[in-house]
Motif scaffolding. Structure first.
Motif, PDB file in Angstrom:
ATOM      1  N   GLY A  25     -43.778 -15.478 -15.418  1.00  0.00           N
ATOM      2  CA  GLY A  25     -43.118 -16.768 -15.266  1.00  0.00           C
ATOM      3  C   GLY A  25     -43.237 -17.387 -13.891  1.00  0.00           C
ATOM      4  N   VAL A  26     -44.351 -17.207 -13.212  1.00  0.00           N
ATOM      5  CA  VAL A  26     -44.547 -17.807 -11.889  1.00  0.00           C
ATOM      6  C   VAL A  26     -44.440 -19.329 -11.996  1.00  0.00           C
ATOM      7  N   GLU A  27     -44.900 -19.878 -13.109  1.00  0.00           N
ATOM      8  CA  GLU A  27     -44.821 -21.325 -13.295  1.00  0.00           C
ATOM      9  C   GLU A  27     -43.378 -21.810 -13.286  1.00  0.00           C
ATOM     10  N   ILE A  28     -42.459 -21.030 -13.869  1.00  0.00           N
ATOM     11  CA  ILE A  28     -41.038 -21.401 -13.872  1.00  0.00           C
ATOM     12  C   ILE A  28     -40.527 -21.460 -12.443  1.00  0.00           C
ATOM     13  N   TYR A  29     -40.885 -20.474 -11.653  1.00  0.00           N
ATOM     14  CA  TYR A  29     -40.471 -20.472 -10.249  1.00  0.00           C
ATOM     15  C   TYR A  29     -40.972 -21.734  -9.540  1.00  0.00           C
ATOM     16  N   ASP A  30     -42.239 -22.064  -9.769  1.00  0.00           N
ATOM     17  CA  ASP A  30     -42.808 -23.252  -9.126  1.00  0.00           C
ATOM     18  C   ASP A  30     -42.082 -24.529  -9.551  1.00  0.00           C
ATOM     19  N   LEU A  31     -41.659 -24.599 -10.820  1.00  0.00           N
ATOM     20  CA  LEU A  31     -40.938 -25.780 -11.301  1.00  0.00           C
ATOM     21  C   LEU A  31     -39.540 -25.888 -10.684  1.00  0.00           C
ATOM     22  N   LEU A  32     -38.894 -24.734 -10.452  1.00  0.00           N
ATOM     23  CA  LEU A  32     -37.514 -24.735  -9.951  1.00  0.00           C
ATOM     24  C   LEU A  32     -37.420 -24.711  -8.433  1.00  0.00           C
ATOM     25  N   LYS A  33     -38.486 -24.304  -7.760  1.00  0.00           N
ATOM     26  CA  LYS A  33     -38.469 -24.164  -6.308  1.00  0.00           C
ATOM     27  C   LYS A  33     -38.039 -25.469  -5.640  1.00  0.00           C
ATOM     28  N   GLY A  34     -36.986 -25.378  -4.848  1.00  0.00           N
ATOM     29  CA  GLY A  34     -36.495 -26.538  -4.126  1.00  0.00           C
ATOM     30  C   GLY A  34     -35.649 -27.494  -4.944  1.00  0.00           C
ATOM     31  N   ARG A  35     -35.452 -27.200  -6.226  1.00  0.00           N
ATOM     32  CA  ARG A  35     -34.689 -28.111  -7.088  1.00  0.00           C
ATOM     33  C   ARG A  35     -33.351 -27.534  -7.513  1.00  0.00           C
ATOM     34  N   LEU A  36     -33.231 -26.228  -7.518  1.00  0.00           N
ATOM     35  CA  LEU A  36     -32.015 -25.572  -7.991  1.00  0.00           C
ATOM     36  C   LEU A  36     -31.048 -25.402  -6.831  1.00  0.00           C
ATOM     37  N   LYS A  37     -29.837 -25.877  -7.014  1.00  0.00           N
ATOM     38  CA  LYS A  37     -28.815 -25.779  -5.967  1.00  0.00           C
ATOM     39  C   LYS A  37     -27.982 -24.518  -6.185  1.00  0.00           C
ATOM     40  N   ALA A  38     -27.488 -23.925  -5.101  1.00  0.00           N
ATOM     41  CA  ALA A  38     -26.709 -22.687  -5.184  1.00  0.00           C
ATOM     42  C   ALA A  38     -25.537 -22.829  -6.136  1.00  0.00           C
ATOM     43  N   ARG A  39     -24.875 -23.965  -6.136  1.00  0.00           N
ATOM     44  CA  ARG A  39     -23.706 -24.148  -7.002  1.00  0.00           C
ATOM     45  C   ARG A  39     -24.085 -24.208  -8.477  1.00  0.00           C
ATOM     46  N   GLU A  40     -25.374 -24.419  -8.776  1.00  0.00           N
ATOM     47  CA  GLU A  40     -25.832 -24.473 -10.158  1.00  0.00           C
ATOM     48  C   GLU A  40     -26.187 -23.080 -10.702  1.00  0.00           C
ATOM     49  N   VAL A  41     -26.307 -22.115  -9.831  1.00  0.00           N
ATOM     50  CA  VAL A  41     -26.630 -20.747 -10.245  1.00  0.00           C
ATOM     51  C   VAL A  41     -25.359 -20.081 -10.757  1.00  0.00           C
ATOM     52  N   LYS A  42     -25.431 -19.450 -11.915  1.00  0.00           N
ATOM     53  CA  LYS A  42     -24.290 -18.759 -12.499  1.00  0.00           C
ATOM     54  C   LYS A  42     -24.431 -17.246 -12.395  1.00  0.00           C
ATOM     55  N   ALA A  43     -25.656 -16.756 -12.580  1.00  0.00           N
ATOM     56  CA  ALA A  43     -25.844 -15.311 -12.639  1.00  0.00           C
ATOM     57  C   ALA A  43     -27.300 -14.944 -12.386  1.00  0.00           C
ATOM     58  N   PHE A  44     -27.498 -13.681 -12.060  1.00  0.00           N
ATOM     59  CA  PHE A  44     -28.823 -13.080 -11.916  1.00  0.00           C
ATOM     60  C   PHE A  44     -28.895 -11.930 -12.903  1.00  0.00           C
ATOM     61  N   ILE A  45     -30.061 -11.775 -13.497  1.00  0.00           N
ATOM     62  CA  ILE A  45     -30.280 -10.687 -14.444  1.00  0.00           C
ATOM     63  C   ILE A  45     -31.448  -9.864 -13.942  1.00  0.00           C
ATOM     64  N   SER A  46     -31.206  -8.580 -13.754  1.00  0.00           N
ATOM     65  CA  SER A  46     -32.262  -7.670 -13.361  1.00  0.00           C
ATOM     66  C   SER A  46     -32.721  -6.939 -14.611  1.00  0.00           C
ATOM     67  N   VAL A  47     -33.932  -7.233 -15.064  1.00  0.00           N
ATOM     68  CA  VAL A  47     -34.471  -6.632 -16.279  1.00  0.00           C
ATOM     69  C   VAL A  47     -35.499  -5.585 -15.884  1.00  0.00           C
ATOM     70  N   LYS A  48     -35.268  -4.377 -16.327  1.00  0.00           N
ATOM     71  CA  LYS A  48     -36.165  -3.263 -16.012  1.00  0.00           C
ATOM     72  C   LYS A  48     -36.579  -2.567 -17.307  1.00  0.00           C
ATOM     73  N   VAL A  49     -37.767  -2.004 -17.291  1.00  0.00           N
ATOM     74  CA  VAL A  49     -38.212  -1.215 -18.429  1.00  0.00           C
ATOM     75  C   VAL A  49     -37.431   0.094 -18.469  1.00  0.00           C
ATOM     76  N   SER A  50     -37.202   0.671 -17.292  1.00  0.00           N
ATOM     77  CA  SER A  50     -36.450   1.923 -17.216  1.00  0.00           C
ATOM     78  C   SER A  50     -35.701   1.970 -15.891  1.00  0.00           C
ATOM     79  N   ASN A  51     -34.809   2.932 -15.792  1.00  0.00           N
ATOM     80  CA  ASN A  51     -34.102   3.169 -14.537  1.00  0.00           C
ATOM     81  C   ASN A  51     -34.522   4.533 -13.985  1.00  0.00           C
ATOM     82  N   ARG A  52     -35.805   4.650 -13.699  1.00  0.00           N
ATOM     83  CA  ARG A  52     -36.270   5.891 -13.081  1.00  0.00           C
ATOM     84  C   ARG A  52     -35.467   6.113 -11.815  1.00  0.00           C
ATOM     85  N   PRO A  53     -35.238   7.364 -11.466  1.00  0.00           N
ATOM     86  CA  PRO A  53     -34.427   7.646 -10.274  1.00  0.00           C
ATOM     87  C   PRO A  53     -34.883   6.908  -9.024  1.00  0.00           C
TER      88      PRO A  53
END
Length: 135
Positions: A25-53
């Motif tokens: 999704g690099v294209e999504i980042y490029d579309l949002l870069k400089g346009r998304l304001k901190a107050r508009e962010v609600k959450a971050f999701i860390s998606v991993k295939v596994s939780n290796r130690p």
């Protein structure tokens, strides 16, 4: 109107990501870069295939940084952990009971990870989005 146009631009990339999980999704980042304001962010999701130690530290660093930036910017961002496999007992303990490092400095019990999802399905994703937006 501008938000609607942005959504229209991002939607095809989100659909591509759903069909091809390896798509970054690099294209999504490029579309949002400089346009998304901190107050508009609600959450971050860390998606991993596994939780290796050796990867646990990456997630702990991510949540520490996100929560510290959230605190200093006066926001209330949430941080969610998602993994394709089940969390081990150690994962559950460290991610559900850990407090944000800046909380230690402030002498406050600030939660590090807001919720964890493993072996997730579509209903989990709906619950996650509802939690991020409405709570």
């Amino acid at each position: 109107m501008e938000d609607e146009q942005l959504f229209q631009s991002v939607q095809p990339y989100i659909e591509l990501q759903a069909q091809q999980p390896e798509y970054l999704g690099v294209e999504i980042y490029d579309l949002l870069k400089g346009r998304l304001k901190a107050r508009e962010v609600k959450a971050f999701i860390s998606v991993k295939v596994s939780n290796r130690p050796d990867r646990r530290y990456q997630a702990l660093y991510e949540t520490a940084m996100i929560k510290a930036i959230s605190y200093t910017s006066g926001q209330m961002w949430k941080y969610y952990m998602m993994t394709a496999e089940n969390f081990s007992n150690s994962d559950k303990r460290i991610f559900s009971q850990g407090i944000a490092p800046h909380g230690i400095a402030l002498n406050q019990d600030l939660k590090s990870v807001d919720n964890m999802y493993s072996a997730y399905n579509q209903q989990d994703l709906i619950n996650l989005v509802e939690d991020a937006i409405f709570l």
